[in-house]
Design an enzyme around this catalytic site. Structure first.
Site, short mmCIF file in Angstrom:
data_model
loop_
_atom_site.label_atom_id
_atom_site.label_comp_id
_atom_site.label_asym_id
_atom_site.label_seq_id
_atom_site.Cartn_x
_atom_site.Cartn_y
_atom_site.Cartn_z
N LYS A 99 45.13 43.18 44.72
CA LYS A 99 44.00 43.23 46.08
C LYS A 99 44.16 41.79 46.90
O LYS A 99 44.98 40.78 46.30
CB LYS A 99 42.74 43.17 45.82
CG LYS A 99 42.32 44.64 45.28
CD LYS A 99 40.61 44.86 44.73
CE LYS A 99 40.66 46.19 44.17
NZ LYS A 99 39.22 46.20 44.10
N TYR A 114 39.38 54.45 49.94
CA TYR A 114 38.09 54.49 49.21
C TYR A 114 37.00 55.44 49.45
O TYR A 114 36.01 55.37 49.45
CB TYR A 114 37.58 52.86 49.22
CG TYR A 114 38.27 52.11 48.08
CD1 TYR A 114 38.16 52.32 46.84
CD2 TYR A 114 39.15 50.97 48.73
CE1 TYR A 114 38.79 51.40 46.00
CE2 TYR A 114 39.56 49.98 47.76
CZ TYR A 114 39.43 50.27 46.45
OH TYR A 114 39.94 49.41 45.64
N PHE A 171 28.20 48.98 48.95
CA PHE A 171 29.22 47.94 49.28
C PHE A 171 30.44 48.59 50.10
O PHE A 171 31.19 47.75 50.15
CB PHE A 171 29.49 47.63 47.90
CG PHE A 171 30.02 48.81 47.08
CD1 PHE A 171 31.53 49.03 47.10
CD2 PHE A 171 29.32 49.11 45.93
CE1 PHE A 171 32.08 50.25 46.19
CE2 PHE A 171 29.89 50.20 45.27
CZ PHE A 171 31.25 50.55 45.07
N ARG A 178 43.91 50.44 32.78
CA ARG A 178 42.54 50.12 33.04
C ARG A 178 42.20 49.08 31.84
O ARG A 178 41.38 48.09 32.08
CB ARG A 178 41.95 51.18 32.93
CG ARG A 178 41.92 52.23 34.11
CD ARG A 178 41.40 53.43 34.17
NE ARG A 178 39.89 53.46 34.43
CZ ARG A 178 39.22 52.94 35.60
NH1 ARG A 178 40.00 52.90 36.55
NH2 ARG A 178 37.96 52.86 35.72
N THR A 230 35.15 46.49 35.77
CA THR A 230 35.24 46.21 37.29
C THR A 230 34.59 44.56 37.54
O THR A 230 35.18 44.06 38.33
CB THR A 230 34.34 47.23 37.75
OG1 THR A 230 34.82 48.34 37.67
CG2 THR A 230 34.33 47.00 39.49
N ARG A 281 41.24 40.82 35.07
CA ARG A 281 40.03 40.73 35.85
C ARG A 281 39.29 39.37 35.38
O ARG A 281 38.61 38.68 36.24
CB ARG A 281 39.06 41.67 36.19
CG ARG A 281 39.54 42.77 37.12
CD ARG A 281 39.01 44.04 36.92
NE ARG A 281 39.29 45.02 38.05
CZ ARG A 281 39.07 46.35 38.01
NH1 ARG A 281 38.69 46.85 36.84
NH2 ARG A 281 39.41 46.85 39.14
N ASN A 299 38.17 41.41 42.72
CA ASN A 299 38.36 41.70 41.50
C ASN A 299 39.55 41.89 41.07
O ASN A 299 40.00 42.55 40.20
CB ASN A 299 37.34 42.81 40.87
CG ASN A 299 37.71 44.07 41.52
OD1 ASN A 299 38.35 44.36 42.44
ND2 ASN A 299 37.09 45.27 40.84
N HIS A 309 43.34 47.01 41.61
CA HIS A 309 42.56 48.46 41.42
C HIS A 309 43.66 49.08 40.46
O HIS A 309 44.81 49.04 40.50
CB HIS A 309 42.61 48.93 42.64
CG HIS A 309 42.30 50.53 42.79
ND1 HIS A 309 41.02 50.93 42.60
CD2 HIS A 309 43.23 51.42 42.65
CE1 HIS A 309 41.31 52.46 42.64
NE2 HIS A 309 42.68 52.59 42.59
N GLU A 313 46.51 58.93 44.77
CA GLU A 313 46.62 57.62 45.16
C GLU A 313 48.04 57.16 45.24
O GLU A 313 48.03 56.27 46.27
CB GLU A 313 45.85 56.75 44.27
CG GLU A 313 44.32 56.65 44.09
CD GLU A 313 43.65 55.78 43.30
OE1 GLU A 313 42.30 55.86 43.21
OE2 GLU A 313 44.21 55.10 42.41
P1 CMP Z 1 37.76 49.19 42.34
O1 CMP Z 1 38.36 49.60 41.01
O2 CMP Z 1 39.11 49.06 43.25
O3 CMP Z 1 37.01 50.42 42.81
C1 CMP Z 1 36.34 50.20 43.89
C2 CMP Z 1 35.89 48.88 44.20
O4 CMP Z 1 34.55 48.62 44.86
C3 CMP Z 1 35.83 47.98 43.09
O5 CMP Z 1 37.16 47.93 42.55
C4 CMP Z 1 35.53 46.68 43.69
O6 CMP Z 1 36.30 45.92 44.41
C5 CMP Z 1 34.44 47.27 44.61
N1 CMP Z 1 32.93 47.49 44.00
C6 CMP Z 1 32.65 48.18 43.08
N2 CMP Z 1 31.20 48.01 42.79
C7 CMP Z 1 30.96 47.09 43.49
C8 CMP Z 1 29.60 46.52 43.73
N3 CMP Z 1 28.40 46.66 43.14
N4 CMP Z 1 29.54 45.56 44.79
C9 CMP Z 1 30.50 45.13 45.22
N5 CMP Z 1 31.84 45.80 45.27
C10 CMP Z 1 31.89 46.66 44.31
#
Ligand code: CMP
Length: 144
Positions: A11, A51, A59, A87, A93, A104, A114, A117, A128
């Site tokens: 990212k 997304y 969010f 993963r 996450t 991460r 984070n 993805h 995807e």
């Molecule tokens: P990703 O695995 O790319 O999937 C969805 C993304 O949303 C996640 O990683 C984070 O970047 C973001 N995300 C998920 N949960 C939250 C949260 N509670 N607050 C802010 N961002 C979030």
């Protein structure tokens, strides 16, 4: 064991911090082979489409802002159980909950920023991957 393909995104925070190479090295050291990869700066429409599953989440708008804030490195990884392995290598996450040594834990700065993805299932991976790569880019064609 199934040979799978999965989509990985480094990212904008991971790219800006200069961590593309560090993250790809973790994949390669752990048996995930790069099948395709490119640097891409998403626009808002593309980020919202990618997304879309999260569009009702509080969010969502912030996530879209973040994902268009700079270039991403998108890639397709291949290997045995690639989806689960990716993963595991990424970790939770929320980096505060991620295990030591995971991407991460090493490189993320928050639950949104984070670093990476990864697809969460075989069907999701197919969809995807098709967001970013054509069959030609995946070298899925007869070369002789
Ligand atoms: P990703 O695995 O790319 O999937 C969805 C993304 O949303 C996640 O990683 C984070 O970047 C973001 N995300 C998920 N949960 C939250 C949260 N509670 N607050 C802010 N961002 C979030």
């Amino acid at each position: 064991m199934a040979i799978e393909r999965t989509l990985s995104i480094v990212k904008p925070d991971g790219v800006a911090a200069g961590n593309i190479g560090n993250i790809l090295a973790i994949f390669e050291k752990n048996g995930l082979k790069l099948v395709a990869g490119k640097l891409i700066w998403l626009n808002r429409q593309k980020a919202r489409e990618f997304y879309a599953v999260h569009k009702e989440r509080p969010f969502f708008n912030s996530l879209v802002d973040f994902m268009v804030s700079g270039p991403c490195f998108v890639s397709v990884l291949e290997g045995e159980n690639a989806i689960k392995k990716n993963r595991e290598l990424m970790g939770a996450t929320d980096p505060a909950k991620a295990d030591a040594g995971t991407i991460r834990k090493l490189y993320a700065t928050g639950i949104e920023k984070n670093a990476v993805h990864g697809s969460d299932a075989v069907e999701t991976a197919k969809v995807e991957i098709s967001h970013f790569f054509s069959g030609l880019e995946l070298n899925d064609y007869e070369r002789s």
